[in-house]
Design a protein around this motif. Sequence first.
Motif, PDB file in Angstrom:
ATOM      1  N   VAL A 363       0.930  -1.050   0.121  1.00  0.00           N
ATOM      2  CA  VAL A 363       0.322   0.032  -0.403  1.00  0.00           C
ATOM      3  C   VAL A 363       1.446   1.317   0.042  1.00  0.00           C
ATOM      4  N   ALA A 364       0.170   2.117  -0.465  1.00  0.00           N
ATOM      5  CA  ALA A 364       1.035   3.135  -0.816  1.00  0.00           C
ATOM      6  C   ALA A 364      -0.096   4.695  -0.515  1.00  0.00           C
ATOM      7  N   LEU A 365       0.854   5.189  -0.111  1.00  0.00           N
ATOM      8  CA  LEU A 365       0.249   7.026   0.110  1.00  0.00           C
ATOM      9  C   LEU A 365       0.846   7.841  -0.515  1.00  0.00           C
ATOM     10  N   LEU A 366       0.128   8.639  -1.266  1.00  0.00           N
ATOM     11  CA  LEU A 366       1.166   9.792  -2.281  1.00  0.00           C
ATOM     12  C   LEU A 366       0.689  11.149  -1.276  1.00  0.00           C
ATOM     13  N   MET A 408       6.167   9.927  -2.774  1.00  0.00           N
ATOM     14  CA  MET A 408       6.115  11.626  -3.519  1.00  0.00           C
ATOM     15  C   MET A 408       6.062  11.900  -5.076  1.00  0.00           C
ATOM     16  N   GLU A 409       5.423  12.695  -5.516  1.00  0.00           N
ATOM     17  CA  GLU A 409       4.780  12.741  -6.657  1.00  0.00           C
ATOM     18  C   GLU A 409       6.692  12.516  -8.389  1.00  0.00           C
ATOM     19  N   HIS A 410       7.029  12.568  -7.463  1.00  0.00           N
ATOM     20  CA  HIS A 410       8.245  12.411  -8.479  1.00  0.00           C
ATOM     21  C   HIS A 410       9.320  11.272  -8.546  1.00  0.00           C
ATOM     22  N   PRO A 420      -0.283  -2.700  -5.376  1.00  0.00           N
ATOM     23  CA  PRO A 420      -1.613  -2.798  -5.573  1.00  0.00           C
ATOM     24  C   PRO A 420      -2.487  -1.568  -5.323  1.00  0.00           C
ATOM     25  N   LEU A 421      -2.429  -1.209  -4.424  1.00  0.00           N
ATOM     26  CA  LEU A 421      -3.402  -0.110  -4.072  1.00  0.00           C
ATOM     27  C   LEU A 421      -2.346   1.622  -3.333  1.00  0.00           C
ATOM     28  N   LEU A 422      -3.287   2.668  -4.158  1.00  0.00           N
ATOM     29  CA  LEU A 422      -2.501   3.686  -3.745  1.00  0.00           C
ATOM     30  C   LEU A 422      -3.650   4.871  -3.601  1.00  0.00           C
ATOM     31  N   ILE A 423      -2.811   5.156  -1.786  1.00  0.00           N
ATOM     32  CA  ILE A 423      -4.384   6.264  -1.271  1.00  0.00           C
ATOM     33  C   ILE A 423      -3.505   7.153  -1.323  1.00  0.00           C
ATOM     34  N   LEU A 424      -4.836   8.781  -1.718  1.00  0.00           N
ATOM     35  CA  LEU A 424      -4.118   9.877  -1.343  1.00  0.00           C
ATOM     36  C   LEU A 424      -4.851  10.602  -0.299  1.00  0.00           C
ATOM     37  N   PRO A 425      -4.358  11.026   0.251  1.00  0.00           N
ATOM     38  CA  PRO A 425      -4.886  11.453   1.621  1.00  0.00           C
ATOM     39  C   PRO A 425      -5.302  12.724   1.402  1.00  0.00           C
ATOM     40  N   GLU A 426      -6.113  13.463   0.818  1.00  0.00           N
ATOM     41  CA  GLU A 426      -6.882  14.370   1.299  1.00  0.00           C
ATOM     42  C   GLU A 426      -6.195  15.446   0.665  1.00  0.00           C
ATOM     43  N   ASN A 436      -2.837  12.546 -14.053  1.00  0.00           N
ATOM     44  CA  ASN A 436      -2.865  11.447 -15.890  1.00  0.00           C
ATOM     45  C   ASN A 436      -2.177  10.799 -15.247  1.00  0.00           C
ATOM     46  N   VAL A 437      -0.522  10.301 -14.834  1.00  0.00           N
ATOM     47  CA  VAL A 437      -0.414   8.803 -14.436  1.00  0.00           C
ATOM     48  C   VAL A 437      -0.841   8.015 -13.103  1.00  0.00           C
ATOM     49  N   LEU A 438      -1.891   9.260 -12.189  1.00  0.00           N
ATOM     50  CA  LEU A 438      -2.360   8.071 -11.576  1.00  0.00           C
ATOM     51  C   LEU A 438      -4.197   7.187 -12.124  1.00  0.00           C
ATOM     52  N   LEU A 439      -4.040   8.047 -12.991  1.00  0.00           N
ATOM     53  CA  LEU A 439      -5.640   7.051 -13.997  1.00  0.00           C
ATOM     54  C   LEU A 439      -5.293   5.976 -14.759  1.00  0.00           C
ATOM     55  N   ALA A 440      -4.063   6.546 -15.399  1.00  0.00           N
ATOM     56  CA  ALA A 440      -3.146   5.215 -16.081  1.00  0.00           C
ATOM     57  C   ALA A 440      -2.465   4.049 -15.283  1.00  0.00           C
ATOM     58  N   TYR A 441      -2.506   4.341 -14.278  1.00  0.00           N
ATOM     59  CA  TYR A 441      -2.370   3.549 -13.505  1.00  0.00           C
ATOM     60  C   TYR A 441      -3.136   2.852 -13.373  1.00  0.00           C
ATOM     61  N   THR A 442      -4.169   3.305 -12.702  1.00  0.00           N
ATOM     62  CA  THR A 442      -5.574   2.638 -12.706  1.00  0.00           C
ATOM     63  C   THR A 442      -6.059   2.359 -13.107  1.00  0.00           C
ATOM     64  N   HIS A 443      -6.021   2.499 -14.725  1.00  0.00           N
ATOM     65  CA  HIS A 443      -6.617   2.101 -15.856  1.00  0.00           C
ATOM     66  C   HIS A 443      -6.001   0.474 -16.619  1.00  0.00           C
ATOM     67  N   ASN A 444      -4.916   0.360 -16.236  1.00  0.00           N
ATOM     68  CA  ASN A 444      -3.747  -0.439 -15.760  1.00  0.00           C
ATOM     69  C   ASN A 444      -4.009  -1.526 -15.280  1.00  0.00           C
ATOM     70  N   GLY A 445      -4.711  -1.487 -14.479  1.00  0.00           N
ATOM     71  CA  GLY A 445      -4.987  -2.754 -13.492  1.00  0.00           C
ATOM     72  C   GLY A 445      -5.190  -1.900 -11.894  1.00  0.00           C
ATOM     73  N   GLY A 446      -4.147  -0.737 -11.985  1.00  0.00           N
ATOM     74  CA  GLY A 446      -4.414  -0.459 -10.545  1.00  0.00           C
ATOM     75  C   GLY A 446      -5.357   0.342  -9.389  1.00  0.00           C
ATOM     76  N   ASN A 447      -4.777  -0.099  -8.112  1.00  0.00           N
ATOM     77  CA  ASN A 447      -6.543   0.660  -7.115  1.00  0.00           C
ATOM     78  C   ASN A 447      -5.904   1.914  -6.599  1.00  0.00           C
ATOM     79  N   LEU A 448      -6.967   2.537  -6.709  1.00  0.00           N
ATOM     80  CA  LEU A 448      -7.249   4.469  -6.190  1.00  0.00           C
ATOM     81  C   LEU A 448      -8.269   4.919  -5.249  1.00  0.00           C
ATOM     82  N   LEU A 449      -7.064   4.524  -4.224  1.00  0.00           N
ATOM     83  CA  LEU A 449      -8.297   5.123  -3.277  1.00  0.00           C
ATOM     84  C   LEU A 449      -7.946   7.038  -2.844  1.00  0.00           C
ATOM     85  N   LEU A 450      -9.260   7.497  -3.126  1.00  0.00           N
ATOM     86  CA  LEU A 450      -9.772   8.825  -2.900  1.00  0.00           C
ATOM     87  C   LEU A 450     -10.075   9.162  -1.194  1.00  0.00           C
TER      88      LEU A 450
END
Length: 660
Positions: A363-366, A408-410, A420-426, A436-450
């Motif tokens: 699990v990753a936090l952005l 971090m973003e870079h 497998p999972l990226l979380i954006l903490p508020e 766009n990077v986050l959407l491509a990640y999700t479209h390719n099978g990743g999971n994004l939690l806002l």
Amino acid sequence: MVSQRITPSRPLRRADSFLGIHFDFHAAEDSIAVGERVTRAMVENIIEVVQPDYIQCDCKGHYGYSSYPTRVGYPAPGIIGDPLRIWREVTAERGVALYMHYSGVWDTTAVQHHPQWARIDEHGNSDPDMTSTFGPYVDQLLIPQLKELCDTYKVDGVWIDGDCWATRRDHADVVIATFQQETGIEDVPRVPTDPHYFEFSQFCREGFRRYLRHYIDELHAHHPDFQIASNWAFSSKMPEPVSADVDFLSGDYALQDSVNSARLEGRCLRHQGKPWDLMAWSFGGRHSHLIGEPVEDFSTKSIVQLQREAAIVLSLGGGFQAYFQQDRNGAIFPWQMKLMQQVAAFCRERQAVCHHAESVPQVALLYAGSAFYRQTQELFDAHAGELRPMKGILQALLERQHSVDILMEHQLDAQLAAYPLLILPEWDFLTPDVRNVLLAYTHNGGNLLLIGPQCAALFEQELNVQLEGDINEEAFYLEHDGWLARVCATAQQVRLGMAARAFGRRYTSNDDQGSSSIAASITEYGRGKIAATYFNFGVRYSDAMTTVVRDFLDVLVCELFPTPLVKVTGSHCIDVAVNRLQGKLAINLVNTAGPHADYRVHVFDGIPPIGPLSITIESQDRPQKITSYPMDVAIPFDWEQGVVTLSLPRLEIYDILIVE
């Protein structure tokens, strides 16, 4: 597997160092007998008792007085002999590296002697303490004095304190003129509500980067082996790519609530591509950095208290050091070395199975630095609580035994796909490229939690929802598994589209038969999923922890990422960090029980053991063996259909399971 320090023929470089001890006392006008009690026997005893890889000791603190007989700067009022010469001679003889604690931007004495070196505040007044990163201080004092330390005393390097986090916006005439020339902006902002305040802040940030690169490059050109760290550079306070030739990264995390501070700070440093360590304060209590308003209500921490703080850092693969104050005459307090002796032994027992370990992506936090730099009231710090949402969400995840990293973003381009999972903490802002990077990640099978409505608004279309009404601070009751808990947080109403699925409810009162609204939603997006909560809870969890909020987040995370590599049950008071070291899986288990987050408790001497713990590990092949360190004991386990199951009867503070 006990790793004892072996005295090398020459000191270890910081990249290879694991354990250090730091001393400082910020010499001031009351320092009238510096060196009086600094002896060879004192330094030899530190090395004999602690067996450190390196020592950092004072040479110039925030007040600007040097604690050695400098010919370049401003020595303390009374120096007896040459105490720094003693530190250097003994450490060199014993093969221990010696680094200097040196205050950079913050130099009160330099500003008093050279008012033109001061930064200018938004009212046109000279700062009484902080130098200008655009001015001559760096060339006329900082670089010459560091060269003196390198040439005259042959020290191995410097840990520069009071640097990025002490840098302020500078309204000097020359700075304003350069800003206007480079940006074309004529009206210079003074307060956060003025137009172009962000642009001016960014300009001042770049001024610090140039200052940092300048003195590092000058010193490396002068002596390539001189090792330099700028305290907190490229960390949580400066969330950006490493753009200066620092030799290592380091920072001193909070003396109170230290476990949660180290949890965050270590995760911000470990993916920056540089050797890193964190410094614990060996004492607890209250402290203020404000000159003229000293608040020092300190007591030395207990052995187990500092051992557990070290465990948090070691579990993330970093090096560890502890800070002990020197007396006003530069001597140490010898009785405290019995504390560091036990902490050092605790660390050394685990060194071989934790140092330089790399995380296994789970699990990753952005950490959205682009948003942080727009939010923070400082250039490189978060005094107004800008990181509390991320810190609270991290804490909630760790207390449900998720193995969590911070990216971090870079770092996204190179590392995101493995998670497998990226979380954006508020966060309330993302650059178009990051989005766009986050959407491509999700479209390719990743999971994004806002997390939160401001964050959800950045992906409203992809969530297939319509946010309705205003974002308000609300009090409501979150439901999970038949239990309700009060939450006071920013929230917003939402209407779901056909493709979105509701997840959870929040009620207007403490009645699950009353009116309610949607708490979160999940939507398929390409081969992945995108989910959001429509309320914030990071700060709330930090301030008013409830099991319902913690468990609600856990169930939502498990919905998106149901098969983590490692699952641990049996206690919520345990941090799990899944690493890999020398090709072997290393499961780090840290006991986080006890009052470590209670600001009323300065020192505590008991950490309740936890256990038994049930552990499952996804493993396609049956492991040859699983060993628990530091006891070096083989752990019995079962393996069936790609899953290892085992039990750990008892966890005292910090164990590491090595799977081979």
